[in-house]
Design an enzyme around this catalytic site. Structure first.
Site, short mmCIF file in Angstrom:
data_model
loop_
_atom_site.label_atom_id
_atom_site.label_comp_id
_atom_site.label_asym_id
_atom_site.label_seq_id
_atom_site.Cartn_x
_atom_site.Cartn_y
_atom_site.Cartn_z
N THR A 146 0.86 -1.19 0.00
CA THR A 146 0.00 0.00 0.00
C THR A 146 0.90 1.24 0.00
OG1 THR A 146 -0.24 -0.26 2.40
CG2 THR A 146 -2.03 -1.08 1.01
N THR A 183 -0.84 -1.01 8.57
CA THR A 183 -1.46 -2.37 8.53
C THR A 183 -0.37 -3.35 8.09
OG1 THR A 183 -3.46 -1.28 7.99
CG2 THR A 183 -3.22 -3.56 7.22
N ASN A 390 -0.66 10.60 5.81
CA ASN A 390 -1.86 10.19 6.53
C ASN A 390 -2.91 11.29 6.66
OD1 ASN A 390 -1.53 7.31 7.60
ND2 ASN A 390 0.48 8.24 7.92
N THR A 395 -7.95 10.99 0.06
CA THR A 395 -8.30 12.11 -0.82
C THR A 395 -7.19 12.39 -1.82
OG1 THR A 395 -7.43 13.67 0.81
CG2 THR A 395 -9.79 13.19 0.86
#
Length: 395
Positions: A146, A183, A390, A395
């Site tokens: 990610t 994560t 973050n 967005t």
């Protein structure tokens, strides 16, 4: 044969494991598959909000068997209720059909934005397009990233019972890393023949000494997953807790997890330095782990490292609030070999301390002088880039 790390080692380095992936804008999907039946074990997040993939894989691992894992990135499928669970089951079913397996032998993992549903039409198409190969571990590792900057892969070999055994693995994680099992996803494979109860025990020990001692930002994901598949194709005698080679397998698995865990900490979102915190002389192992993780996760310590600021009081303060037993007069604090504190402040060369804090790997060592407990935790510095990443994640 001593334990040897493999160049370009990955999750498909052990015999009989294949993998493949599809990577496109907004979606990554990977499949890991064993050509032979596997003993399997897993550890998962302790966050009370659990992703659908975690719930499903936990349930399927109760029998200690699995032959495949299908993983998507872009959508965490967490906080998605009954539809999320149905979607996870559908994703497993799609992979099972492709691999000609019972759905119960396919595990699922997801990573990405929480509170969004799986894009099943795109996943269905991606599953159809995946091409599996023994070299596919590298592509699999890239597909699950990610905000990671680099893939995390490891492989090693050793001799057990006169047979060459290989352990491989891949992991992802850069943010929301503070495991309680971060994560974080990790998939491990081995061609060793391992008794199921011992496999679970060895995995827990390895995770406790690696992934459970890394931190990036103090947040624990609802998707944390560590899974190991063992297909036995090496042909070694079955490894158990009491077998002569059991301890060597346990140590090798721990080394694989340590390598992957440190790669995660080093690749933390916005990180410029790896922080290593060694605590020794604690009253217990648990105290040592508490102290090390608290210091490594302290925002003030992390910010000081980013600025190469030798403000060692932040480390002592974090130690004091960690929950570990501490007697101030007995504490010693070292930055590399430079002693900063021994029950009271010591004079030190601030320029030398700043230089040590500017290295890619910053090492702190604390001697509590109360007992035999020792542990090491790994984290990273805190940079403005972490906030940038973050503050605009969706967005």
């Amino acid at each position: 044969m001593k334990l040897q790390f493999l160049d370009m080692g990955t999750v498909t380095s052990p015999r009989g494991f294949l993998a493949g992936a599809v990577i496109r804008e907004g979606l990554g999907l990977g499949i890991l598959f064993s050509e032979a039946a596997c003993r399997a074990a897993g550890l998962f997040t302790r966050n009370q909000i659990k992703a659908a993939s975690v719930k499903l894989s936990q349930r399927r691992l109760e029998e200690g068997r699995a032959r495949a894992v299908v993983v998507n990135r872009g959508c965490a499928n967490a906080g998605t209720g009954e539809k999320g669970m149905a979607d996870a089951e559908e994703m497993a079913h799609l992979a099972a059909t492709k691999l000609n397996l019972p759905p119960e032998e396919v595990l699922v993992a997801s990573t990405g934005v929480i509170g969004t549903y799986l894009p099943l039409p795109q996943i269905r198409q991606a599953v159809e397009e995946v091409e599996l190969s023994s070299e596919g571990g590298h592509e699999f590792a890239r597909a699950i990233l990610t905000t990671d900057r680099v893939p995390k892969e490891a492989g090693m070999t050793l001799e057990l019972g006169g047979k060459r055994v290989v352990i491989g693995g891949v992991a992802k994680g850069a943010g929301m890393i503070h495991p309680d099992l971060a994560t974080m996803l990790c998939f491990l494979t081995t061609d060793a023949m391992v008794e199921p109860a011992f496999l679970r025990q060895a995995l827990k020990e390895a995770v406790d000494n690696s992934f459970n001692l890394i931190t990036v930002d103090g947040d624990t994901s609802p998707n944390d997953t560590v899974v190991i598949l063992a297909n036995g194709l090496a042909g070694n005698p079955v490894l158990t807790a009491d077998s002569p080679d059991g301890a060597r397998f346990r140590e090798a698995l721990k080394e694989a997890c340590l390598q992957l865990a440190q790669l995660i900490a080093q690749d933390g979102e916005g990180a410029t330095r790896l922080i290593e915190v060694q605590v020794e002389g604690a009253l217990s192992l648990e105290d040592a782990r508490l102290a090390a993780r608290t210091i490594a996760s302290s925002p003030l310590v992390k910010a000081a490292v980013y600025g190469s600021d030798p403000n060692w009081g932040r480390i002592i303060a974090a130690l004091g609030r960690s929950g570990a037993r501490v007697e101030e007069s007995k504490v010693e604090l070292y930055l590399g070999q430079l002693c900063l504190f021994r029950g009271q402040p010591l004079p030190f060369d601030r320029e030398e301390a700043s230089r040590l804090l500017s290295r890619e790997r910053v090492k702190f060592r604390l001697c509590l002088n109360l007992g035999e407990g020792k542990a090491t935790s790994w984290g990273c510095d805190l940079s403005p880039e972490y906030v940038t990443i973050n503050s605009a994640y969706t967005t």
